[in-house]
Design a protein around this motif. Sequence first.
Motif, PDB file in Angstrom:
ATOM      1  N   UNK A   1       3.782   6.206  -5.344  1.00 30.30           N
ATOM      2  CA  UNK A   1       3.848   6.382  -6.787  1.00 30.30           C
ATOM      3  C   UNK A   1       2.589   6.967  -7.426  1.00 30.30           C
ATOM      4  N   UNK A   2       1.433   6.694  -6.818  1.00 34.79           N
ATOM      5  CA  UNK A   2       0.196   7.209  -7.434  1.00 34.79           C
ATOM      6  C   UNK A   2      -0.774   7.783  -6.405  1.00 34.79           C
ATOM      7  N   UNK A   3      -0.341   7.913  -5.152  1.00 31.61           N
ATOM      8  CA  UNK A   3      -1.264   8.340  -4.117  1.00 31.61           C
ATOM      9  C   UNK A   3      -0.826   9.554  -3.338  1.00 31.61           C
ATOM     10  N   UNK A   4      -0.947   9.489  -2.019  1.00 37.38           N
ATOM     11  CA  UNK A   4      -0.793  10.661  -1.159  1.00 37.38           C
ATOM     12  C   UNK A   4       0.641  11.159  -1.030  1.00 37.38           C
ATOM     13  N   UNK A   5       1.629  10.361  -1.434  1.00 34.10           N
ATOM     14  CA  UNK A   5       3.027  10.795  -1.327  1.00 34.10           C
ATOM     15  C   UNK A   5       3.668  10.984  -2.692  1.00 34.10           C
ATOM     16  N   UNK A   6       2.850  11.028  -3.723  1.00 38.35           N
ATOM     17  CA  UNK A   6       3.380  11.107  -5.084  1.00 38.35           C
ATOM     18  C   UNK A   6       4.163  12.389  -5.335  1.00 38.35           C
ATOM     19  N   UNK A   7       3.800  13.471  -4.659  1.00 39.02           N
ATOM     20  CA  UNK A   7       4.429  14.768  -4.919  1.00 39.02           C
ATOM     21  C   UNK A   7       5.760  14.946  -4.219  1.00 39.02           C
ATOM     22  N   UNK A   8       6.228  13.919  -3.493  1.00 36.99           N
ATOM     23  CA  UNK A   8       7.430  14.089  -2.689  1.00 36.99           C
ATOM     24  C   UNK A   8       8.711  13.620  -3.361  1.00 36.99           C
ATOM     25  N   UNK A   9       8.612  13.011  -4.524  1.00 37.28           N
ATOM     26  CA  UNK A   9       9.821  12.518  -5.175  1.00 37.28           C
ATOM     27  C   UNK A   9      10.447  11.398  -4.360  1.00 37.28           C
ATOM     28  N   UNK A  10      11.784  11.373  -4.187  1.00 40.27           N
ATOM     29  CA  UNK A  10      12.422  10.385  -3.306  1.00 40.27           C
ATOM     30  C   UNK A  10      11.992  10.682  -1.870  1.00 40.27           C
ATOM     31  N   UNK A  11      10.898  10.043  -1.439  1.00 41.68           N
ATOM     32  CA  UNK A  11      10.179  10.523  -0.267  1.00 41.68           C
ATOM     33  C   UNK A  11      10.516   9.777   1.012  1.00 41.68           C
TER      34      UNK A  11
ATOM     35  N   UNK B   1       0.839  -1.198   0.000  1.00 38.22           N
ATOM     36  CA  UNK B   1       0.000   0.000   0.000  1.00 38.22           C
ATOM     37  C   UNK B   1       0.875   1.251   0.000  1.00 38.22           C
ATOM     38  N   UNK B   2       1.989   1.211   0.718  1.00 41.63           N
ATOM     39  CA  UNK B   2       2.898   2.359   0.744  1.00 41.63           C
ATOM     40  C   UNK B   2       3.528   2.587  -0.628  1.00 41.63           C
ATOM     41  N   UNK B   3       3.843   1.507  -1.341  1.00 42.98           N
ATOM     42  CA  UNK B   3       4.378   1.643  -2.703  1.00 42.98           C
ATOM     43  C   UNK B   3       3.377   2.392  -3.586  1.00 42.98           C
TER      44      UNK B   3
ATOM     45  N   UNK C   1       9.306  11.488  10.131  1.00 40.28           N
ATOM     46  CA  UNK C   1       9.057  11.277   8.703  1.00 40.28           C
ATOM     47  C   UNK C   1       8.599  12.513   7.946  1.00 40.28           C
ATOM     48  N   UNK C   2       8.073  13.501   8.659  1.00 40.72           N
ATOM     49  CA  UNK C   2       7.592  14.696   7.976  1.00 40.72           C
ATOM     50  C   UNK C   2       6.179  14.576   7.453  1.00 40.72           C
ATOM     51  N   UNK C   3       5.777  13.357   7.090  1.00 40.68           N
ATOM     52  CA  UNK C   3       4.415  13.130   6.599  1.00 40.68           C
ATOM     53  C   UNK C   3       3.913  11.775   7.070  1.00 40.68           C
ATOM     54  N   UNK C   4       2.681  11.762   7.547  1.00 40.05           N
ATOM     55  CA  UNK C   4       1.989  10.523   7.897  1.00 40.05           C
ATOM     56  C   UNK C   4       0.753  10.440   7.019  1.00 40.05           C
ATOM     57  N   UNK C   5       0.599   9.311   6.339  1.00 41.81           N
ATOM     58  CA  UNK C   5      -0.575   9.080   5.490  1.00 41.81           C
ATOM     59  C   UNK C   5      -1.531   8.167   6.247  1.00 41.81           C
ATOM     60  N   UNK C   6      -2.764   8.613   6.431  1.00 44.09           N
ATOM     61  CA  UNK C   6      -3.789   7.765   7.034  1.00 44.09           C
ATOM     62  C   UNK C   6      -4.390   6.913   5.919  1.00 44.09           C
TER      63      UNK C   6
END
Length: 394
Positions: free
Chosen positions: A198-208, A192-194, A328-333
Amino acid sequence: MAASPSTARAINDRLALELLQEEGPLTAAQLKTLTGLSRPTVADLVERLQDSGLVRIVGETGGARRGPNARLYGLVADRAHLAALDVRTQSVAVVVSDLLGATLAEAVLPIGSDTGVEPAVEGAAALLERTAHEAGAVRLHSVGIGAPGLIDPVTGELRETSGVPAWHRRLVAALQERLPATVLVENETNLAAVAEQRVGAARDQGPSTFVLLWLGLGVGAALVLDGKVRRGASGGAGEIGFLPVPGTSGLPSATACDGGFHTLAGSAAICELAERHGLFAEAGPQEPPAAAVVRAALTAGATGDAFLDALAGRLAVGAAAISAVLDPGRVVLGGEVGHAGGTALASRVEARLAEMSPLRTEVVASPLGGAAVLRGALLTARDAAQNDLFAPPV
């Protein structure tokens, strides 16, 4: 040291294939612009890729212009078929796609808790075979499987874990034995994190760097540090259900997460909290009951707000522990519950977390929800297929 001609060709071909995957059909002129290669080099690589069966002409850029540069080249999507499985405690979901990831067929099979190991394995395997047949896939190239439990970081195998049905492990082994395909298994939350990366809530972070807090029937976490999923020494990184937290009646043990964060944030615990606030809702098929009550709270006025505030306080306890250790700077629920809560829940968790931790941490809701496991499994299968098919000939 300069690359040999064959190595340079392989690098150029791979670059062109990845551009065709990401951008869709392109003309030779567009490939020249995007790759920075010379016109003759692009012409050579297009011819090679056509001869290999990976690329074909799919159209032209317009009726007014003719010639090689006006032709649109695209990947041959049916060069390989892929499958993904989301293996849960009482169900299996399957999706079959082409090399570009376009869904061709999908299905879900409920599996009761009283189903034996072999009937469950045969039912799941038959579901995959039927779905592949529906999709027109004569042979599957790669299969990605997401399952709860620990994945051995050395062998890549699903380990025996208490609380996980025995048929899960047997299914993975059976598919590896029966299928003439690359079969890859990964922890469901990691997959789910992958997908989120790549296509979800962390997509805008690049090497995140971010943490996915999975909220479904149970709870879990996936750690993505510097762009890579981190599994830990034994494959158990992110088993946050066992995290000792305040607000419970005891402590977790080596065999049960009762008393850990699961006691605050698992689906049953969230439903109990909702009942205390006078909230009730009926869950849909294959949906954790907690997702339904969280969704109902969004339109329940003051009662719903009070429940969401209380739930956010609980989730912030787990998020604060993660933040203190990893920053981490960001937590995705994530999961069905995180998706159902959306911005209303995520903003509350972020505000509560800011009161508990000096480390600034953004909290966002997953746009993918429970579907993230299948998406991540399919992305993993596609990567495996492309690494094989896009590799230079030996």
